[in-house]
Scaffold this active site. Structure first.
Site, PDB file in Angstrom:
ATOM      1  N   GLY A   3       2.873  -1.172   4.319  1.00  0.00           N
ATOM      2  CA  GLY A   3       2.715   0.407   3.752  1.00  0.00           C
ATOM      3  C   GLY A   3       4.552   0.704   3.318  1.00  0.00           C
ATOM      4  N   GLY A   4       4.280   1.321   4.941  1.00  0.00           N
ATOM      5  CA  GLY A   4       6.202   1.970   4.459  1.00  0.00           C
ATOM      6  C   GLY A   4       7.003   0.859   3.955  1.00  0.00           C
ATOM      7  N   SER A  55       2.944  -1.853  10.255  1.00  0.00           N
ATOM      8  CA  SER A  55       4.607  -2.249  10.671  1.00  0.00           C
ATOM      9  C   SER A  55       5.093  -3.890  10.443  1.00  0.00           C
ATOM     10  CB  SER A  55       4.689  -1.892  11.675  1.00  0.00           C
ATOM     11  OG  SER A  55       4.344  -1.201  12.319  1.00  0.00           O
ATOM     12  N   GLY A 103       2.107   2.022  10.935  1.00  0.00           N
ATOM     13  CA  GLY A 103       2.794   2.633  10.734  1.00  0.00           C
ATOM     14  C   GLY A 103       3.529   3.766  11.829  1.00  0.00           C
ATOM     15  N   HIS A 122      -9.475   1.266   3.842  1.00  0.00           N
ATOM     16  CA  HIS A 122      -8.218   1.698   5.205  1.00  0.00           C
ATOM     17  C   HIS A 122      -8.770   2.388   5.999  1.00  0.00           C
ATOM     18  CE1 HIS A 122      -4.255   2.371   6.208  1.00  0.00           C
ATOM     19  NE2 HIS A 122      -4.125   1.903   5.587  1.00  0.00           N
ATOM     20  N   ASN A 178       0.389  -1.159  -0.215  1.00  0.00           N
ATOM     21  CA  ASN A 178       0.134   0.198   0.092  1.00  0.00           C
ATOM     22  C   ASN A 178       1.412   1.428   0.152  1.00  0.00           C
ATOM     23  OD1 ASN A 178      -1.387   2.288   0.621  1.00  0.00           O
ATOM     24  ND2 ASN A 178      -2.051   1.547   2.409  1.00  0.00           N
ATOM     25  N   TRP A 179       0.862   1.925  -1.077  1.00  0.00           N
ATOM     26  CA  TRP A 179       2.486   2.906  -1.247  1.00  0.00           C
ATOM     27  C   TRP A 179       1.156   3.931  -0.624  1.00  0.00           C
ATOM     28  CZ3 TRP A 179       4.714   3.237  -6.841  1.00  0.00           C
ATOM     29  CH2 TRP A 179       5.286   1.967  -7.464  1.00  0.00           C
TER      30      TRP A 179
END
Ligand code: PGA
Length: 248
Positions: free
Chosen positions: A233-234, A212, A172, A94, A9-10
């Site tokens: 994500g990250g 995470s 995150g 989301h 997920n950018w």
């Protein structure tokens, strides 16, 4: 056997040019036969990334869509628009959409249903806030959020949905759920699907963990029996996402 899904997920990151370069440099390392790899990129990068991914098994996805077909909904994108571009996946509900754009449980249900009717695979997100976990409300929240989605679907539709369990306190923050916590929630989600529909449907649904995920914790999380991959994500914005994909 459920095929694993590893979805990046950018969020609101990378320009189309940066996206193209990043995918071009990393697609060989990200490609996989074992897992379904999906890059959920900003709308403006869908086209460039999709072109760059030709000849690989990697799929592209969007991060949101409207449940209406068309009309006066400034800045929105419909499921029909995404499927006309042959975009196969879309993230729905989301927690950042729920928190910053007031997406309700009912809207998440409608969007999930609409995605399926447009032949998109929805990656529908559910998960509890930190204070809900601390008050022992995790299962109640998961039940409410998932039921609001299941209420819109028949069993064939449900079987196609990918559910992402994303505890909001882990997104995150660098605070990952332990594999036991993540497995407990994902097993509970599968149990809810079983009691709402039936055993066969519940066994088909891919349930992902998100929050995470990194190369350091992916293998342990994805080895759990009810966790069928991750929404990342990250860690999906950098080349080492390859280590999350090829976690074994
Ligand atoms: P994170 O995000 O991996 O950066 O925690 C996950 C997500 O929001 O899907």
């Amino acid at each position: 056997m459920r095929k694993k899904v590893i979805a990046g997920n950018w969020k609101m990151n990378k320009t189309p040019a940066d996206a193209k370069t990043f995918v071009s440099e990393n697609k060989a390392a990200f490609d996989s036969n074992n897992a379904e790899v999906v890059l959920c990129v900003p709308y403006v990068s869908l086209h460039a990334v999709q072109n760059e991914l030709k000849g690989t098994n990697i799929k592209v996805g969007a991060q949101n869509m409207h449940y209406m077909k068309e009309g006066a909904y400034t800045a929105e994108i419909s499921g029909e628009m995404l499927s006309s571009m042959d975009v196969p996946y879309v993230i729905i509900g989301h927690s950042e959409r729920r928190e910053y754009y007031a997406e309700s449980n009912a809207a998440v249900g409608k969007k999930t249903k609409k995605a399926l009717s447009c032949n998109l695979i929805p990656i529908t997100c559910i998960g509890e806030l930190l204070e809900e976990r601390e008050q022992d409300l995790t299962f109640d929240v998961l039940r409410t959020q998932l039921t609001a989605v299941m209420d819109y679907l028949n069993e064939d539709e449900m079987a196609k949905v990918v559910i992402a369990y994303e505890p909001v306190w882990a997104i995150g923050t660098g605070k990952t759920a332990t594999e036991e916590q993540a497995e407990e929630a994902c097993a509970f989600i599968r149990k809810l699907i079983r009691s709402y529909f039936n055993h066969e449907t519940a066994e088909k649904v891919r349930i992902l963990y998100g929050g995470s995920v990194t190369p350091a914790n992916a293998a342990k999380l994805f080895a759990m029996p009810n966790i069928d991959g991750g929404l990342v994500g990250g860690a999906s914005l950098v080349p080492s996402f390859a280590q999350v994909i090829h976690h074994e």
